[in-house]
Enzyme design. Structure first.
Site, short mmCIF file in Angstrom:
data_model
loop_
_atom_site.label_atom_id
_atom_site.label_comp_id
_atom_site.label_asym_id
_atom_site.label_seq_id
_atom_site.Cartn_x
_atom_site.Cartn_y
_atom_site.Cartn_z
N CYS A 1 80.83 -13.73 79.58
CA CYS A 1 80.97 -12.99 78.32
C CYS A 1 79.64 -13.09 77.58
O CYS A 1 78.86 -14.01 77.78
CB CYS A 1 82.07 -13.59 77.46
N ARG B 1 75.01 -9.07 82.20
CA ARG B 1 75.78 -10.25 82.62
C ARG B 1 77.13 -9.86 83.17
O ARG B 1 77.85 -10.68 83.71
CB ARG B 1 75.97 -11.18 81.42
N TRP C 1 84.26 -10.55 79.87
CA TRP C 1 84.53 -10.50 81.31
C TRP C 1 85.88 -11.19 81.46
O TRP C 1 85.99 -12.40 81.28
CB TRP C 1 83.43 -11.23 82.08
N ASN D 1 83.40 -17.44 74.42
CA ASN D 1 82.95 -17.37 75.81
C ASN D 1 83.41 -18.64 76.49
O ASN D 1 83.12 -19.73 76.02
CB ASN D 1 81.41 -17.26 75.85
N GLY D 2 84.17 -18.50 77.58
CA GLY D 2 84.63 -19.70 78.29
C GLY D 2 86.15 -19.66 78.45
O GLY D 2 86.76 -18.61 78.40
N GLU E 1 70.81 -14.17 102.88
CA GLU E 1 70.41 -13.60 101.58
C GLU E 1 70.30 -12.08 101.67
O GLU E 1 70.76 -11.36 100.78
CB GLU E 1 69.10 -14.22 101.13
N LYS F 1 72.51 -9.44 99.38
CA LYS F 1 71.92 -8.39 98.54
C LYS F 1 72.57 -7.04 98.83
O LYS F 1 72.93 -6.28 97.95
CB LYS F 1 70.41 -8.26 98.81
N GLU G 1 76.12 -6.85 97.59
CA GLU G 1 76.21 -6.84 96.12
C GLU G 1 75.94 -5.48 95.52
O GLU G 1 76.63 -5.02 94.64
CB GLU G 1 75.17 -7.79 95.54
N HIS H 1 78.49 -15.55 120.27
CA HIS H 1 79.73 -16.35 120.13
C HIS H 1 80.78 -15.59 119.33
O HIS H 1 81.61 -16.19 118.65
CB HIS H 1 79.40 -17.69 119.47
N LYS I 1 76.23 -11.54 86.00
CA LYS I 1 74.95 -12.20 86.28
C LYS I 1 75.11 -13.71 86.29
O LYS I 1 74.47 -14.39 87.07
CB LYS I 1 73.92 -11.81 85.22
C1 AGP Z 1 72.86 -13.31 93.59
O1 AGP Z 1 72.26 -12.04 93.78
C2 AGP Z 1 74.17 -13.23 92.86
N1 AGP Z 1 74.03 -12.59 91.63
C3 AGP Z 1 74.90 -14.54 92.79
O2 AGP Z 1 75.19 -14.92 94.12
C4 AGP Z 1 74.12 -15.70 92.12
O3 AGP Z 1 73.04 -16.10 92.95
C5 AGP Z 1 75.07 -16.88 91.96
O4 AGP Z 1 76.13 -16.49 91.13
C6 AGP Z 1 74.39 -18.12 91.37
O5 AGP Z 1 73.90 -17.82 90.09
P1 AGP Z 1 72.89 -18.88 89.42
O6 AGP Z 1 71.65 -18.90 90.26
O7 AGP Z 1 72.65 -18.35 88.04
O8 AGP Z 1 73.57 -20.22 89.42
#
Ligand code: AGP
Length: 604
Positions: A2, A27, A74, A98-99, A477, A481, A484, A500, A599
């Site tokens: 949030c 975010r 969120w 927030n939380g 990674e 990407k 996502e 495998h 984010k």
């Molecule tokens: C990465 O592209 C994502 N947005 C997500 O996996 C992110 O790396 C993960 O949530 C960890 O976030 P942080 O590095 O802020 O802890």
């Protein structure tokens, strides 16, 4: 998750609050709202969906208010709808949160038994009615907030305004919240992210947990006050200049923040080099030598940060005799790991607010481990909770898909591994880092080659990214990407694992993005040929001028690795960042704010 922005000052707070909320859109959120105070009347305006819906909702109202709090939600408790959006208010208070309030159900039942009715499904409303109940009994706003705060469990940040006075209040526990001050105009701000206050507040205050922050812009002495839970004046906060530049708020001519951040990487590598490989920087790094006697490092992180962690594990175990255990933070915190107080806890995070990662750090701290972070956000919860921090200096990362932070995390991790091995050869590292920056620039200059590959494969059924050794985390990674931002199914696999099982997926509609560097070349090359033999589409990322690769692949991107002893994973990853970006761009997805994502995942 949030976003919170609050204003108290002599101007119209609606403007900076809406601007601040728009900056926090990255975010991730699903509804938004603001609350205003005109004379003694509190009003709340909130709408499901994007911030644009709220702007449309209020556009003809000409709202003006010296006090204004805003929120992007969120959803955690309760559906995504107008009612559950924040702020939550009544005739006396308006609040944003927030939380999570973990004991909300018990508190809600108690308040219902006192005759209070709840309009929403949120846990937040419990805080609203609790402070209201206490205020009716005590007529003391500060006391009502503090006593309610003591009752609620869980990680939360609250910002509160009321009809009785022109003050804005905030209090938090293990959730991001800062106060801002424009020291010229004495206008005050509160936010979950200093980034929202760029251009508004020149001073940023970082209060510790359990500190009641009071913004009173009408005060002739001190417009920001901080109190302990016993009401005494508190000094339990840090203050720093808001050094973020306005240019960090814009895309700088790029189509997306993500693309801008990909292109920022060469400059950031050079900036990191200057900071960490200066004489003072090397001296600071040498302080980590004291950990070289550690037997075991517990490394926990999430997502991209964990992928960086896998690369860093390789660095540390290659440079030292220290064993490094890596784990998803969400797994580590629940699997009762064998941790000893003599071990070292290492936590990697861009935001420094990821709930699972914070929980792991807390768990290690409770077991008296020394805890170390590799983190981007100075002043974040992880930064404040760890014994020592290595900042990655990536600047604000707006794109939800992390790019530049990964690069900086890996490089800082390399420097840490060298420090742990008492093997910081400044000139050698300077040379490699500067070579890396130039080679990344070379890759970025060939973006059209990558765009053409993207154009050829973007509509294929699925993608398997493969790599060996230090490139295996890059395969993970690269797949993350693509998932996502392009919403396509992609997996990262150790190249040797294909046979495998996953190789059964290979057909003419499946793409294998194979990272085939000089390390373990023959084996990795043959894995790729197994894919070709089954009509798979082979995109190989390997060494420049490798005719074999070029001839035997459907698509080939060659990289000059000369002089890149440790940092090949960084540059292969840049190729995959651009590949995913361009595939997503062709598919027309919301690259900077992908669906369902936030984010910073500040809830479990
Ligand atoms: C990465 O592209 C994502 N947005 C997500 O996996 C992110 O790396 C993960 O949530 C960890 O976030 P942080 O590095 O802020 O802890």
């Amino acid at each position: 998750m949030c976003g919170i922005v609050g204003y108290a000052g002599k101007s119209n707070g609606v403007i900076p609050v809406l601007e601040g909320l728009s900056r926090l859109e990255y975010r991730g959120y699903d509804s938004s709202g603001i609350s205003t105070k005109v004379e003694n009347d509190l009003s709340v305006y909130k709408k499901e969906g994007k911030l644009e819906n709220l702007r449309t909702h209020i556009k003809d109202l000409n709202l003006t208010s010296n006090l204004c709090i805003g929120h992007t939600r969120w959803a955690t408790h309760g559906a995504v709808n107008d009612t559950n959006a924040h702020p939550h208010g009544n005739e006396i208070f308006s609040i944003v949160h927030n939380g999570i309030i973990e004991n909300a159900n018990i508190l809600r039942e108690d308040l219902k038994s006192k005759g209070y009715n709840f309009n929403s499904e949120t846990d937040t409303e419990v805080f609203l009615w609790s402070i209201t109940d206490l205020y009716k009994k005590t007529n003391d706003i500060e006391k009502s907030i503090i006593e309610t705060f003591k009752k609620v469990d869980g990680n939360s940040a609250f910002v509160i305004m009321n009809k009785e006075n022109n003050k804005m209040y905030s209090i938090k526990r293990s959730a991001p919240l800062v106060c801002g001050l424009n020291s010229n105009s004495n206008e005050t701000y509160m936010s979950s992210d200093p980034y929202a206050l760029v251009g508004f507040a020149d001073k940023i205050y970082f209060p510790e947990d359990g500190i009641l922050c009071i913004a009173d812009y009408t005060s002739l002495t001190n417009v920001l006050k901080f109190k302990n839970l016993d009401g005494s004046t508190s000094k339990d906060y840090k203050v720093q200049d808001n050094t973020m530049e306005m240019e960090s708020v814009t895309k700088g001519g790029y189509d997306h923040f993500m693309l801008k951040e990909i292109f920022e990487q060469p400059g950031l590598i050079r900036k990191l080099t200057q900071l960490y490989l200066s004489d003072d920087g090397v001296k600071d790094l040498n302080n980590f030598e004291k950990f070289s006697s550690k037997n075991y490092i517990h490394l926990a992180a999430c997502g991209t940060a964990l992928h960086a962690g896998y690369v860093i594990k390789n660095f540390i175990e290659r440079e030292t005799k220290i064993k490094v255990g890596t784990d998803f933070a969400s797994e580590f915190r629940y699997r009762k790991p064998n941790i000893s107080k003599d071990d070292l806890g290492l936590f990697i995070s861009q935001s420094g607010e990821t709930a699972d990662t914070l929980a792991c750090q807390q768990m290690c701290k409770d077991e008296q481990l020394y805890t170390l972070s590799i983190v981007n956000v100075n002043g974040s919860t992880l930064f404040r909770e760890c014994d020592k921090n290595l900042l990655i200096h990536a600047g604000v990362e707006i794109g939800v898909a992390s790019t530049k932070a990964f690069t900086q995390q890996v490089l800082v991790g390399l420097l840490l591994s060298k420090a742990l091995a008492s093997n910081i050869d400044k000139d050698v590292l300077l040379k490699e880092f500067n070579t890396l920056a130039s080679r990344v620039e070379d890759v970025l200059s060939r973006k059209d080659e990558i765009k053409n590959i993207a154009r050829a494969i973007y509509n294929k059924k699925g993608f398997i990214f493969t790599g060996r050794g230090e490139q295996y985390p890059i395969a993970l990674e690269g797949a993350l990407k693509l998932k996502e931002i392009a919403y396509v199914h992609a997996e990262g696999y150790a190249a040797g694992e294909l046979k495998h099982g996953p190789i059964s997926l290979i057909d003419e509609d499946m793409v294998n993005v194979a990272i085939i560097t000089p390390d373990l070349y023959d084996k990795t090359y043959s894995n790729a040929q197994e894919v070709k033999a089954r009509k798979g589409i082979l995109v190989s990322v390997g060494e420049v001028n490798n005719k074999e690769l070029e001839n035997d692949s459907d698509y080939y991107f060659g990289i000059d690795f000369d002089g890149l002893v440790h940092t090949k994973p960084v540059i292969t990853n840049v190729v995959l960042q651009l590949l995913s970006y361009h595939i997503a761009k062709i598919k027309g997805t919301d690259i900077d704010k992908p669906r369902n994502l936030a984010k910073s995942v500040t809830v479990e």
